[in-house]
Design a protein around this motif. Sequence first.
Motif, PDB file in Angstrom:
ATOM      1  N   ARG A   1      -0.189 -28.303 -15.962  1.00 52.31           N
ATOM      2  CA  ARG A   1       1.188 -28.321 -16.446  1.00 52.31           C
ATOM      3  C   ARG A   1       1.235 -27.832 -17.885  1.00 52.31           C
ATOM      4  N   GLN A   2       2.323 -27.157 -18.209  1.00 49.44           N
ATOM      5  CA  GLN A   2       2.509 -26.679 -19.570  1.00 49.44           C
ATOM      6  C   GLN A   2       2.977 -27.846 -20.437  1.00 49.44           C
TER       7      GLN A   2
ATOM      8  N   LYS B   1       4.868 -30.104 -23.196  1.00 46.02           N
ATOM      9  CA  LYS B   1       6.208 -30.051 -23.761  1.00 46.02           C
ATOM     10  C   LYS B   1       6.130 -29.650 -25.228  1.00 46.02           C
ATOM     11  N   ARG B   2       7.190 -29.031 -25.676  1.00 47.60           N
ATOM     12  CA  ARG B   2       7.239 -28.639 -27.087  1.00 47.60           C
ATOM     13  C   ARG B   2       7.568 -29.859 -27.932  1.00 47.60           C
TER      14      ARG B   2
ATOM     15  N   VAL C   1      16.008 -27.548 -28.641  1.00 46.09           N
ATOM     16  CA  VAL C   1      15.334 -28.819 -28.799  1.00 46.09           C
ATOM     17  C   VAL C   1      16.119 -29.624 -29.816  1.00 46.09           C
TER      18      VAL C   1
END
Length: 89
Positions: free
Chosen positions: A57-58, A60-61, A85
């Motif tokens: 999974r990428q 989260k920012r 964001v």
Amino acid sequence: MRSDEVVLTEAVLSPAAEYGRYVYRRITTLLRAEGWRVNAKRVERIWRREGLKGPRRQPKRGLLRLNDRSCVRLRPRRAGHVWGVGCAG
């Protein structure tokens, strides 16, 4: 080993090769749709034994925060530079 273990292993590996992003739970659903009476734990065991892994999974920012719990809002410099964001206060 069960008598149908080899056939089930082949049935697990064929959709895993065709659909690279499918993990063992999705393959369990496909096998049940084909008529297999199979448990998700058994498919996971075969999945791990064959050395298969799902896609990572990428992450989260993260928010840009300062020590006083305020956040820095970046001004966009180009298209796609700043995403939506928010700053949760």
